[in-house]
Design a protein around this motif. Structure first.
Motif, PDB file in Angstrom:
ATOM      1  N   ALA A  55     -16.123  28.082 -26.130  1.00  0.00           N
ATOM      2  CA  ALA A  55     -15.731  29.006 -25.071  1.00  0.00           C
ATOM      3  C   ALA A  55     -16.339  28.546 -23.754  1.00  0.00           C
ATOM      4  O   ALA A  55     -17.530  28.234 -23.667  1.00  0.00           O
ATOM      5  N   THR A  56     -15.524  28.485 -22.734  1.00  0.00           N
ATOM      6  CA  THR A  56     -15.927  27.931 -21.445  1.00  0.00           C
ATOM      7  C   THR A  56     -15.710  28.957 -20.346  1.00  0.00           C
ATOM      8  O   THR A  56     -14.757  29.737 -20.392  1.00  0.00           O
ATOM      9  N   TYR A  93     -14.640  29.654 -16.570  1.00  0.00           N
ATOM     10  CA  TYR A  93     -13.879  29.102 -15.447  1.00  0.00           C
ATOM     11  C   TYR A  93     -14.037  30.036 -14.260  1.00  0.00           C
ATOM     12  O   TYR A  93     -14.369  31.217 -14.410  1.00  0.00           O
ATOM     13  N   ILE A 106      -5.988  27.071 -18.059  1.00  0.00           N
ATOM     14  CA  ILE A 106      -6.943  27.440 -19.106  1.00  0.00           C
ATOM     15  C   ILE A 106      -6.212  27.570 -20.440  1.00  0.00           C
ATOM     16  O   ILE A 106      -5.227  28.301 -20.546  1.00  0.00           O
ATOM     17  N   HIS A 165     -12.024  31.702 -23.724  1.00  0.00           N
ATOM     18  CA  HIS A 165     -12.484  31.297 -22.402  1.00  0.00           C
ATOM     19  C   HIS A 165     -12.501  32.508 -21.475  1.00  0.00           C
ATOM     20  O   HIS A 165     -11.742  33.471 -21.664  1.00  0.00           O
TER      21      HIS A 165
END
Length: 558
Positions: free
Chosen positions: A24-25, A27, A56, A62
């Motif tokens: 999981a990122t 942004y 994404i 995310h």
């Protein structure tokens, strides 16, 4: 198998287990970002929601963080499944749509005097953000409807495991939050102002849903006092006809485990919708409406509302269960006067449990305006204060008879010389297997025999207190109940028994209903002397604050 083959398989298996797993990122998008040179990082954020959502990947948990400022959306945006949206707070992060939908210019003209809002083929925008996925959190974002030129901020065609937390939607044309179908969805700590639409032909809610399992709407402020439509609404429109009332009454809707609690819902007095063929007709602007619901299990509790709850269907379901409890229904007008055109609960459905509510003023605390008998309704431990009624109608008014009606341990206070307390319009339908026990029927003026005729009041009538009303049934108590009747009307201490009240210990025990009484027997009425009043209204409110002129709502401080 050769040894070398075995080694190759083991080596390949080990490599597969060591393949990188998507993490999981976070942004970022910023009003000072750049869509050409940005990569969505904190140092190089994107500039627009459109660019960020397109870049994404979906369903990887995310999160897109929206910085402070105003973000313009040129067309409806799909938020891919599994992507979270988190703003800096609804008062800091604002989202606006530039492709407007003007109800006055795109409305379908017809016999109704304001027109019906429908999707115009020339208008591509129907909502600012569009959802059709699962596992998402939308938090801390404000949405500006630009003077009701945009239809809605959020449209969820299908949502599963979704949380909307701390959003603010204002001045939208049709509604402020629309869930068509879903499972395990929460709307909390949010604010809605001036979003719903209503006219003589139809009405919408600021918060609206259709078919859903496990819906939780709590700790929200909904203020539609400047419109002529509703607060929270369940309506059974198909997706294809979502802006039209067509098929609204024909579509079956099944909802399970609906929870509406700890909300402040402030709406106007009279709605725009009317009865066809009766241009002078009017209906209240409901705080909560369940419309054409075939099957539902719902709990509505610990809310502050200033207009009624309507739950009506033309086809009854066997699994319908509603529990409405611990609410304050304050039907005083903004200047504090009584006699507001409102009624607490209208329904033609079965299996209701309405208990531990405080209802102040209004026209009819309980009513059924359509044909269809009520079955298995339990009305207990409520305080009904100063319902206005009319000479030709009643305090509790039913369009058809009821079966298994249980009206017990309620305090009914009538301040006016109006019609009967209980009345069934369709006399031949009558009333069967009903119970009236342990109630206080108090009138400020001598009224005579106004409890209701045998079509409305029959069955077991036992141990009720009558003051200025002719007694009825077995073992009646004819006396002044000596209610306190001082202090704020929205506090239950106003309706408490005085120490020398003849209602103390004068009731009869009803297992499961009067358990835990203080003296040798239960007290008559809704409040047990010597015990703290039951909790009403919002508890430990965590939503946006609420202030208005006149009758001021005072939430419990966290």
């Amino acid at each position: 198998m050769r040894k070398s083959d075995t080694c190759s398989i083991l080596l390949l298996t080990g490599m597969l287990f060591r393949l990188p797993v998507a993490q999981a990122t976070d942004y970022f998008v910023s009003v000072s970002g750049n869509d050409q040179t940005g990569n969505g990082s904190n140092r190089k954020p994107y500039a627009t929601l459109a660019k960020a959502l397109a870049a994404i990947p979906a369903d990887q948990n995310h999160t897109l963080y929206l910085g402070p400022g105003v973000f313009s959306v040129k067309k409806q945006l799909l938020v891919p499944s599994g992507i979270n949206l988190v703003g800096a707070g609804y008062d800091q992060t604002q989202v606006r749509c530039e492709n407007y939908f003007d109800i006055q210019t795109t409305a379908k003209k017809g016999a109704d005097w304001q027109g019906v809002p429908v999707v115009d083929p020339q208008v591509t925008q129907t909502a600012t953000l569009f959802f059709n996925g699962k596992n998402q959190r939308i938090q801390g974002i404000g949405f500006d409807g630009m003077g009701k030129k945009t239809v809605a901020p959020i449209l969820i065609i299908y949502g599963e495991n979704m949380v909307f937390d701390g959003i603010y939607a204002h001045d939208f044309g049709v509604c402020g939050w629309w869930l068509h179908e879903g499972k395990n969805v929460t709307l909390r700590h949010s604010k809605f102002k001036n979003n719903s639409f209503g006219n003589f032909n139809q009405d919408y809610g600021a918060v609206q849903f259709h078919r859903v399992d496990d819906l939780f709407i709590h700790d929200n402020l909904i203020d539609e006092s400047d419109t002529h439509s509703y607060g929270i609404k369940m309506a059974s429109k198909d997706q294809e006809n979502m802006w039209s009332k067509k098929d609204q009454w024909q579509t079956k809707t099944v909802n399970n485990n609906i929870n509406i609690y700890n909300n402040v819902i402030n709406v106007g007095e009279v709605g725009s919708w009317g009865v066809p063929g009766q241009p002078d007709s009017k209906v209240p602007t409901f705080s909560i409406e369940f419309n054409s619901d075939i099957e539902c299990r719902a709990k509505i509790h610990h809310n502050w509302i200033n207009n009624g709850v309507s739950i009506v269907s033309w086809e009854k379901g066997q699994n319908t269960r509603y529990e409405i409890y611990n609410n304050i229904a304050d039907f005083r007008k903004p200047d504090g006067t009584l006699n507001k055109y409102a009624y607490f609960v209208e329904t033609n459905l079965d299996h209701f449990d309405i208990h531990h509510n405080l209802i102040i003023s209004g026209y009819y605390p309980l009513s059924n305006w359509v044909e269809g008998r009520n079955t298995d309704s339990k009305i207990h431990h409520n305080v009904f204060y100063a319902a206005f009624g009319r000479e030709d109608l009643a305090f509790f008014y039913y369009g058809a008879g009821f079966d298994g009606y249980q009206f017990q341990n309620n305090t009914v206070i009538d301040l006016y010389t109006t019609g009967k307390l209980f009345e069934v319009r369709t006399k031949k339908a009558g009333n069967s297997n009903s119970t009236f026990k342990n109630n206080i029927f108090y009138s400020a003026n001598p009224r005579g025999d106004v409890l209701g005729d045998s079509s409305a009041v029959n069955g077991v009538i036992d141990t009720n207190l009558f003051y200025n009303i002719s007694p009825r049934g077995e073992r009646p108590v004819v006396a002044n109940p000596k209610l306190t009747l001082t202090g704020p009307l929205d506090e239950l201490t106003h309706y408490a028994l005085q120490p020398d009240s003849p209602a103390i210990d004068a009731g009869i025990a009803v297992p499961g209903l009067t358990d835990g009484f203080s003296g040798v027997a239960p007290d008559l009425g809704a409040l047990e002397y010597g015990q703290p009043p039951f909790a009403i209204g919002v508890q430990q409110y965590k939503g946006p604050r609420f202030d208005r002129a006149g009758v001021v709502y005072k939430p419990v401080k966290p």
